[in-house]
Design a protein around this motif. Sequence first.
Motif, PDB file in Angstrom:
ATOM      1  N   PRO A 183      43.926  53.381  67.702  1.00  0.00           N
ATOM      2  CA  PRO A 183      43.244  53.399  66.403  1.00  0.00           C
ATOM      3  C   PRO A 183      42.037  54.340  66.340  1.00  0.00           C
ATOM      4  O   PRO A 183      41.231  54.250  65.430  1.00  0.00           O
ATOM      5  CB  PRO A 183      42.789  51.943  66.262  1.00  0.00           C
ATOM      6  CG  PRO A 183      42.483  51.541  67.672  1.00  0.00           C
ATOM      7  CD  PRO A 183      43.523  52.240  68.512  1.00  0.00           C
ATOM      8  N   GLN A 212      41.483  56.409  63.146  1.00  0.00           N
ATOM      9  CA  GLN A 212      41.095  55.548  62.029  1.00  0.00           C
ATOM     10  C   GLN A 212      39.645  55.088  62.180  1.00  0.00           C
ATOM     11  O   GLN A 212      38.908  55.009  61.184  1.00  0.00           O
ATOM     12  CB  GLN A 212      42.024  54.327  61.919  1.00  0.00           C
ATOM     13  CG  GLN A 212      43.435  54.675  61.519  1.00  0.00           C
ATOM     14  CD  GLN A 212      44.334  54.977  62.712  1.00  0.00           C
ATOM     15  OE1 GLN A 212      43.897  55.204  63.829  1.00  0.00           O
ATOM     16  NE2 GLN A 212      45.631  55.003  62.463  1.00  0.00           N
ATOM     17  N   LEU A 213      39.222  54.786  63.398  1.00  0.00           N
ATOM     18  CA  LEU A 213      37.823  54.432  63.636  1.00  0.00           C
ATOM     19  C   LEU A 213      36.913  55.575  63.224  1.00  0.00           C
ATOM     20  O   LEU A 213      35.903  55.365  62.539  1.00  0.00           O
ATOM     21  CB  LEU A 213      37.591  54.086  65.109  1.00  0.00           C
ATOM     22  CG  LEU A 213      36.122  53.900  65.510  1.00  0.00           C
ATOM     23  CD1 LEU A 213      35.532  52.659  64.864  1.00  0.00           C
ATOM     24  CD2 LEU A 213      35.977  53.863  67.025  1.00  0.00           C
ATOM     25  N   PHE A 271      39.414  47.312  64.281  1.00  0.00           N
ATOM     26  CA  PHE A 271      40.467  48.107  64.912  1.00  0.00           C
ATOM     27  C   PHE A 271      40.817  47.594  66.308  1.00  0.00           C
ATOM     28  O   PHE A 271      41.506  48.263  67.072  1.00  0.00           O
ATOM     29  CB  PHE A 271      40.049  49.579  64.995  1.00  0.00           C
ATOM     30  CG  PHE A 271      39.950  50.250  63.654  1.00  0.00           C
ATOM     31  CD1 PHE A 271      41.089  50.488  62.898  1.00  0.00           C
ATOM     32  CD2 PHE A 271      38.724  50.609  63.132  1.00  0.00           C
ATOM     33  CE1 PHE A 271      41.007  51.100  61.652  1.00  0.00           C
ATOM     34  CE2 PHE A 271      38.618  51.216  61.896  1.00  0.00           C
ATOM     35  CZ  PHE A 271      39.771  51.462  61.150  1.00  0.00           C
TER      36      PHE A 271
END
Length: 150
Positions: A112, A115-116, A139
Amino acid sequence: MQTSFILKANESRKQYNLLGHPAFLKVSGKDTQGQLSLFSGEYHKNQGPPLHLHDVDETFYILEGEFLFQAGDKRFAAISGDTVFVPRNMPHTYLTISETGKMLFMVNPTGPIEQLFEGLSSYQERPSIEEIVRLHESFGLKIVGPPITQ
């Protein structure tokens, strides 16, 4: 379908603002079917993340400057040309010791992390540590301590 590509020196797939320092996505998880993400980062003296861990391996290659790393209970300096490997689920962080520094860092598998970085980049002002912790936890990542100091 995957395809080859070239990014010139000042190009990236995406630019992030990670709590005051830029990071540039060079190879994304979409490019590698989730196998890895490759970033470059630029830092100023005393910048670095809080002590954290995640379920992906992380490799750092120092391009310029000097950094202090902590991985588990070990601390060590890394300079231009050095490579640092941190296995998944090991608490780690780093601190920029020189006035400026640059590094490449790779996570594998992608997990992730992209996305983080999107989430961290979405803040208009520096978030509180509580907000940073909540974002990481959303996440499945963990902040386990403060940033290190010299």
